[in-house]
Design a protein around this motif. Structure first.
Motif, PDB file in Angstrom:
ATOM      1  N   ALA A 318       0.868  -1.272   0.039  1.00 32.61           N
ATOM      2  CA  ALA A 318      -0.113  -0.021  -0.128  1.00 32.61           C
ATOM      3  C   ALA A 318       1.098   1.213  -0.093  1.00 32.61           C
ATOM      4  CB  ALA A 318      -0.942  -0.010   1.267  1.00 32.61           C
ATOM      5  N   PRO A 319       0.234   2.496  -0.468  1.00 31.83           N
ATOM      6  CA  PRO A 319       1.345   3.728  -0.489  1.00 31.83           C
ATOM      7  C   PRO A 319       1.911   3.819   0.749  1.00 31.83           C
ATOM      8  CG  PRO A 319      -0.674   3.937  -1.815  1.00 31.83           C
ATOM      9  CD  PRO A 319      -0.880   2.620  -1.171  1.00 31.83           C
ATOM     10  N   TYR A 320       1.025   4.133   1.877  1.00 37.52           N
ATOM     11  CA  TYR A 320       1.705   4.286   3.162  1.00 37.52           C
ATOM     12  C   TYR A 320       2.830   3.358   3.534  1.00 37.52           C
ATOM     13  CZ  TYR A 320      -0.919   0.726   5.849  1.00 37.52           C
ATOM     14  OH  TYR A 320      -1.588  -0.264   6.247  1.00 37.52           O
ATOM     15  N   THR A 324       6.874   4.220   4.245  1.00 41.69           N
ATOM     16  CA  THR A 324       7.356   3.786   5.448  1.00 41.69           C
ATOM     17  C   THR A 324       8.668   2.910   5.464  1.00 41.69           C
ATOM     18  OG1 THR A 324       5.263   3.657   6.409  1.00 41.69           O
ATOM     19  CG2 THR A 324       6.750   2.619   7.624  1.00 41.69           C
ATOM     20  N   HIS A 325       8.575   2.031   4.480  1.00 39.92           N
ATOM     21  CA  HIS A 325       9.703   1.158   4.306  1.00 39.92           C
ATOM     22  C   HIS A 325      11.136   1.855   3.587  1.00 39.92           C
ATOM     23  CE1 HIS A 325       8.490  -2.802   5.265  1.00 39.92           C
ATOM     24  NE2 HIS A 325       7.341  -2.462   4.439  1.00 39.92           N
ATOM     25  N   VAL A 326      10.553   3.016   2.639  1.00 40.49           N
ATOM     26  CA  VAL A 326      11.470   3.884   2.153  1.00 40.49           C
ATOM     27  C   VAL A 326      12.080   4.692   3.108  1.00 40.49           C
ATOM     28  CG1 VAL A 326      12.183   5.762   0.381  1.00 40.49           C
ATOM     29  CG2 VAL A 326      10.646   3.658  -0.140  1.00 40.49           C
ATOM     30  N   ASP A 327      11.208   5.279   4.135  1.00 39.82           N
ATOM     31  CA  ASP A 327      11.819   6.169   5.284  1.00 39.82           C
ATOM     32  C   ASP A 327      12.876   5.404   5.875  1.00 39.82           C
ATOM     33  OD1 ASP A 327      11.309   8.535   6.635  1.00 39.82           O
ATOM     34  OD2 ASP A 327      10.965   7.212   8.193  1.00 39.82           O
ATOM     35  N   PRO A 398       9.358  15.072   5.210  1.00 36.51           N
ATOM     36  CA  PRO A 398      10.296  14.547   4.321  1.00 36.51           C
ATOM     37  C   PRO A 398      10.872  13.251   4.812  1.00 36.51           C
ATOM     38  CG  PRO A 398      10.786  16.975   4.599  1.00 36.51           C
ATOM     39  CD  PRO A 398       9.791  16.226   5.454  1.00 36.51           C
ATOM     40  N   LEU A 399      11.697  12.598   3.923  1.00 37.50           N
ATOM     41  CA  LEU A 399      12.109  11.263   4.211  1.00 37.50           C
ATOM     42  C   LEU A 399      13.387  11.420   5.305  1.00 37.50           C
ATOM     43  CD1 LEU A 399      12.252   9.419   0.878  1.00 37.50           C
ATOM     44  CD2 LEU A 399      10.418   9.293   2.825  1.00 37.50           C
ATOM     45  N   GLY A 400      13.240  10.519   6.273  1.00 42.74           N
ATOM     46  CA  GLY A 400      14.431  10.758   7.394  1.00 42.74           C
ATOM     47  C   GLY A 400      14.391  11.702   8.410  1.00 42.74           C
ATOM     48  N   SER A 403       9.361  10.354  12.529  1.00 43.91           N
ATOM     49  CA  SER A 403       9.205   9.008  12.544  1.00 43.91           C
ATOM     50  C   SER A 403       7.412   9.055  12.501  1.00 43.91           C
ATOM     51  CB  SER A 403       9.240   8.385  13.847  1.00 43.91           C
ATOM     52  OG  SER A 403       8.903   8.927  14.879  1.00 43.91           O
ATOM     53  N   ALA A 404       6.702  10.124  12.282  1.00 44.54           N
ATOM     54  CA  ALA A 404       5.491  10.225  11.855  1.00 44.54           C
ATOM     55  C   ALA A 404       4.879   9.192  10.997  1.00 44.54           C
ATOM     56  CB  ALA A 404       5.028  11.837  12.051  1.00 44.54           C
ATOM     57  N   PRO A 405       3.631   8.623  11.104  1.00 45.51           N
ATOM     58  CA  PRO A 405       3.100   7.950   9.916  1.00 45.51           C
ATOM     59  C   PRO A 405       2.488   8.835   8.851  1.00 45.51           C
ATOM     60  CG  PRO A 405       1.629   7.975  11.985  1.00 45.51           C
ATOM     61  CD  PRO A 405       2.912   8.611  12.302  1.00 45.51           C
ATOM     62  N   PHE A 406       2.723   8.131   7.498  1.00 44.24           N
ATOM     63  CA  PHE A 406       2.368   8.794   6.610  1.00 44.24           C
ATOM     64  C   PHE A 406       0.834   8.373   6.219  1.00 44.24           C
ATOM     65  CE2 PHE A 406       6.653   7.947   5.828  1.00 44.24           C
ATOM     66  CZ  PHE A 406       7.248   9.164   5.454  1.00 44.24           C
ATOM     67  N   GLU A 407      -0.063   9.627   6.086  1.00 39.65           N
ATOM     68  CA  GLU A 407      -1.450   9.604   5.772  1.00 39.65           C
ATOM     69  C   GLU A 407      -1.852   9.315   4.203  1.00 39.65           C
ATOM     70  OE1 GLU A 407      -5.488  12.237   6.668  1.00 39.65           O
ATOM     71  OE2 GLU A 407      -3.650  12.861   7.318  1.00 39.65           O
ATOM     72  N   THR A 408      -2.606   8.411   4.105  1.00 39.61           N
ATOM     73  CA  THR A 408      -3.146   8.012   2.775  1.00 39.61           C
ATOM     74  C   THR A 408      -4.359   8.582   2.508  1.00 39.61           C
ATOM     75  OG1 THR A 408      -1.958   5.851   3.064  1.00 39.61           O
ATOM     76  CG2 THR A 408      -3.788   6.384   1.082  1.00 39.61           C
ATOM     77  N   VAL A 409      -4.537   9.398   1.269  1.00 37.16           N
ATOM     78  CA  VAL A 409      -5.598   9.888   0.821  1.00 37.16           C
ATOM     79  C   VAL A 409      -6.408   9.351  -0.362  1.00 37.16           C
ATOM     80  CG1 VAL A 409      -6.705  11.966  -0.207  1.00 37.16           C
ATOM     81  CG2 VAL A 409      -5.027  12.299   1.575  1.00 37.16           C
ATOM     82  N   ASP A 410      -7.629   8.755  -0.093  1.00 38.07           N
ATOM     83  CA  ASP A 410      -8.308   8.011  -1.216  1.00 38.07           C
ATOM     84  C   ASP A 410      -9.411   8.983  -1.737  1.00 38.07           C
ATOM     85  OD1 ASP A 410      -6.811   5.648  -0.848  1.00 38.07           O
ATOM     86  OD2 ASP A 410      -8.183   4.886   0.640  1.00 38.07           O
TER      87      ASP A 410
END
Length: 603
Positions: A318-320, A324-327, A398-400, A403-410
């Motif tokens: 999933a996008p988030y 998260t893995h890239v971060d 931004p990346l790195g 540590s806040a989670p990324f929010e997905t918009v649908d």
């Protein structure tokens, strides 16, 4: 009499000596006698009154003073005439330094070898010569290392000013009116300079050669610096082009177009990139990002980010989850200090920390878009009528950085809408100028992108970075069928009949046997190991896609069954009979999908 150099000094000494002899013979009174003599001033009547006395004892002194003034004036006139007709050695040295100072001021302002060569001939003509030309080695123009010896260098005329008659004279007629010098810097031969003068200005001497060598030494360093910049710029451009989609394949989910920026564009961001990633079940992912900097280091950092994003996309995260893995990956990358960076400005930029990334997935079956951003600007969404549609996306850190989670918009997208992603450049609305020849892709999408780039400013589209336009589509009605079955082994026969009926409707009877076998095997495994309900979906796109969904989160594992094993051959058959297969997690479980080639065998 016209003399110059050392002869001029000898002539002046001879004239002064003659003047001393003449003044001695006139017996000028001693300075002790002058106390009793009135001071002769031109503007006083006393001197005029004394001059009118015929027997005055001061008459002899006045005549001697007039004689001395006449000699001094003659010497000054002679020196002035010789100074202008044949300049002294010191004056010519000072005059030769004038073009050198102008060369130091003008040459090297632009890191371009051709511009440096053109500035050199402009400085030399007409101040130093009547004509000048510069030849540069071909390797210098493309940023490569030139040869050391003249026979290794093949030059090309780059800049010329003045009449070519002064440069094309035969060796016998040249004499010293033409001078040729090599352009060398750091032990490498970059090219050559040839200057010429008319016979009226005189020939070149040692002073002229010294001044010319001083000028070309500065110019050679500027040209070599420009050559190194060209080499680094070309390397960064190659890396930056590799970060863009190399082949815009036609996909059913969207028609794409991308501007091809000029390799010489000085404002091109080496760390900016965009990408199109086909996913399973006819879906497509679009990604954009940028790292700080405009050098090869920035392009390499962008490549290190783009590669794991493509790899994680194949795993259908999933996008988030993907960001998260890239971060986490960015946090583990070595910092610039650990990597041995020599640039002091890079020491405060550890790895790819602070890089931005936008990732979204579009499903042409449902027309739904899932989007997440790590500090990247929100893309522009343009409706089929040309209106700008607001995107409800709040970019995360931004990346790195945090540590806040990324929010997905649908959100749902109207069919025919155009999504424009950009990276690099200025984030403020701007209207860059791009021609139709610089944009490749679908014709209708190019038209929409041209209106945005050449027309009114659009927020979210950079003026001088890279951009990707995607005109989103939905699959035609009737190209998708879906069933849901309970966890009962007896429904496998219904599955086969439903698959055969749908394939006959689409005219794909040739794929009926293989599709029945694949669907029945996957449904049986789901009923046996996951329970119900079990979903089955067929998608008739450029390829035939078969999906089986169940509520279990357990991923299937392909293994090689031994001769004595009773099971374990189902997924092996699926692997052998289909073009591709895989699985992805969903909100309610997992989905196993397969791809079979239809028609002419192209996806």
């Amino acid at each position: 009499m016209v003399v110059g150099g050392e002869d001029a000094d000898a002539t002046v000494k001879a004239i002064v000596a003659t003047w001393k002899i003449n003044t001695t013979e006139t017996k000028i009174p001693h300075r002790t006698q002058r106390r009793h003599q009135p001071r002769l001033r031109p503007r006083r009547k006393r001197r005029l009154r004394l001059d009118r006395r015929p027997n005055s004892r001061f008459t002899n002194h006045a005549s001697q003073s007039n004689l001395r003034g006449t000699v001094e004036e003659a010497v000054c006139r002679q020196l002035t005439l010789e100074f202008h007709n044949n300049k002294s050695w010191q004056y010519r040295e000072r005059e030769g330094r004038l073009p050198a100072g102008e060369a130091a001021r003008r040459i090297g302002s632009d890191l371009d070898p051709v511009t440096c060569a053109q500035e050199l001939v402009e400085v030399l003509v007409p101040a130093f010569a009547d004509a000048a030309a510069v030849d540069l080695v071909e390797a210098v123009l493309v940023g490569e290392e030139p040869g050391v010896e003249p026979e290794e260098a093949k030059g090309r005329r780059i800049a010329q000013r003045g009449s070519a008659d002064y440069l094309a004279a035969t060796p016998a007629a040249r004499g010293r009116a033409t001078m040729e010098l090599e352009l060398r810097a750091r032990g490498q031969l970059l090219g050559g300079l040839v200057v010429g003068r008319s016979t009226e200005r005189g020939v070149f001497d040692s002073l002229d050669e010294t001044a010319a060598r001083e000028i070309i030494s500065r110019t050679a360093l500027s040209i070599d610096n420009a050559r190194r910049y060209v080499a680094e710029r070309r390397a960064a451009e190659v890396l930056r082009r590799s970060l863009l989609p190399s082949n815009l394949k036609r996909i059913s989910a969207a028609d794409t177009a991308i501007p091809r920026s000029d390799a010489r564009a000085a404002d091109a961001d080496a760390g900016a990139w965009v990408d199109t990633i086909p996913l399973s079940s006819a879906r497509v992912a679009f990604a954009a990002g940028e790292t700080s900097g405009r050098s090869v280091r920035a392009a390499a950092a962008a490549g290190r980010l783009r590669t794991p994003i493509q790899t994680l996309s194949d795993l259908d995260f999933a996008p988030y989850e993907l960001l998260t893995h890239v971060d986490d990956l960015v946090r583990r990358l070595p910092s610039a200090t650990e990597a041995g960076e020599a640039d002091p400005q890079a020491l405060d930029r550890p790895g790819e920390v602070g890089a931005t990334c936008l990732y979204l997935i579009y499903d042409p079956v449902t027309g739904r878009c899932s989007m997440v951003s790590a500090g990247h600007r929100t893309p522009a969404l343009i409706s089929p009528s040309g209106e700008l549609v607001p995107v409800p996306l709040e970019p995360g850190p931004p990346l790195g950085r945090e540590s806040a989670p990324f929010e997905t918009v649908d959100f749902l997208v109207e069919p025919g809408s155009t999504l424009i992603l950009s990276a690099g450049g200025s984030s403020a609305p701007a209207a860059p100028l791009r021609s139709a020849e610089q944009i490749t892709g679908d014709a209708e999408t190019i038209g929409v992108l041209r209106k945005v780039l050449d027309g009114r400013p659009v927020t979210g589209v950079a003026s001088d970075g890279v951009a990707l336009a995607a005109r989103l589509r939905v699959l035609p009605e009737g190209s998708t069928v879906h069933w849901q079955f309970p966890a009962d082994p007896s429904v496998v026969a219904k599955v086969r009949r439903a698959v055969t009926s749908s394939l006959e409707t689409w005219g794909l009877q040739d794929l009926a046997f293989v599709t029945e076998l694949v669907a029945s095997e996957l449904v049986t495994n789901s009923i046996r190991y996951a329970g119900g309900p079990v979903g089955l979906r067929l998608i008739n796109d450029s390829a035939l896609i078969c999906e089986v969904s169940d509520p279990s989160q357990t991923q299937p594992r392909l293994k090689h069954a031994r001769l004595t094993d009773e099971g374990g051959r189902g997924l092996y058959l699926v692997h052998q009979l289909t073009e591709q297969w895989g699985s992805r997690y969903t909100a309610s479980g997992k989905t196993i999908w397969t791809v079979q080639v239809t028609g002419d065998g192209t996806d």
